[in-house]
Design a protein around this motif. Structure first.
Motif: not given
Length: 195
Positions: A46-47, A126-127, A104-105, A57, A31
């Motif tokens: 992002f999480g 995503f992260c 959003r994730y 997320g 992450h």
């Protein structure tokens, strides 16, 4: 040209989802977040929006001193960027924070990474995709593959990063050290004694 410092934070929280990702990637610390200060008070990624639910997320400002991160392992890297790049990064993060309900994730994107197939989704990250995109949009980082395929390890391998700490997040030595000079604009400076 005046330089500013930002930090990339890589974490392993030990959750079931983290263990599954570690197994697939054959690495840890999967992450990643961007921090605007060494004390890790301004950390973005992002999480999870709710620590106990990995399926809700989006864009988050992370509080790394909350119980969810208590047993996390981490690596923190320093990155020098120009003042202009820093201002662009801060503006972009502030814009996303004011409109965070729109983001959003990108869970589907994780499968794209596994299959090495681009799965771009509007306003979804995503992260590591978020970190790579932010740094690229400011002119700091030019990656050799699409942001939606960037893994945390790709970022950690970047030669511009300088490792400043690795170990237990709870033992991070710079927590609660306020860099008043750089971040005084975030507070009412008339109430802060500098010096």
């Amino acid at each position: 040209m005046k330089q500013k410092t930002i930090y990339l934070v890589f974490l392993d929280t030990g959750t079931l989802l983290t263990k599954m990702i570690n197994l697939f990637t054959n690495s840890t610390l999967n992450h990643t977040s961007i921090a605007l200060d060494q004390s890790l008070n301004y950390v973005y990624s992002f999480g999870r929006k709710r620590p106990k639910n990995p399926f809700i997320g989006g864009f988050v400002r992370e509080n790394l001193q909350m119980p969810f991160f208590k047993n996390a392992a981490c690596a923190v890297y320093r990155l020098q960027i120009s003042e202009v790049e820093y201002q662009l990064l801060e503006q972009r993060i502030n814009m996303m924070e004011t409109k965070k309900h729109l983001y959003r994730y990108n869970m589907l994107g994780l499968f794209g990474v596994m299959l090495n197939k681009e799965l771009q989704r509007e306003n979804a990250y995503f992260c590591s995709q978020f970190v790579a995109t932010m740094l690229s949009d400011c002119g700091v980082y030019q990656y050799h593959k699409p942001a939606c395929l960037i893994r945390p390890q790709d970022l950690r391998d970047w030669h511009e990063l300088k490792l400043i700490y690795q170990g237990s997040l709870s033992n991070y030595p710079y927590f609660n050290m306020t860099n008043q000079h750089e971040y005084a604009h975030k507070w009412d400076t008339s109430k802060i004694k500098l010096g």
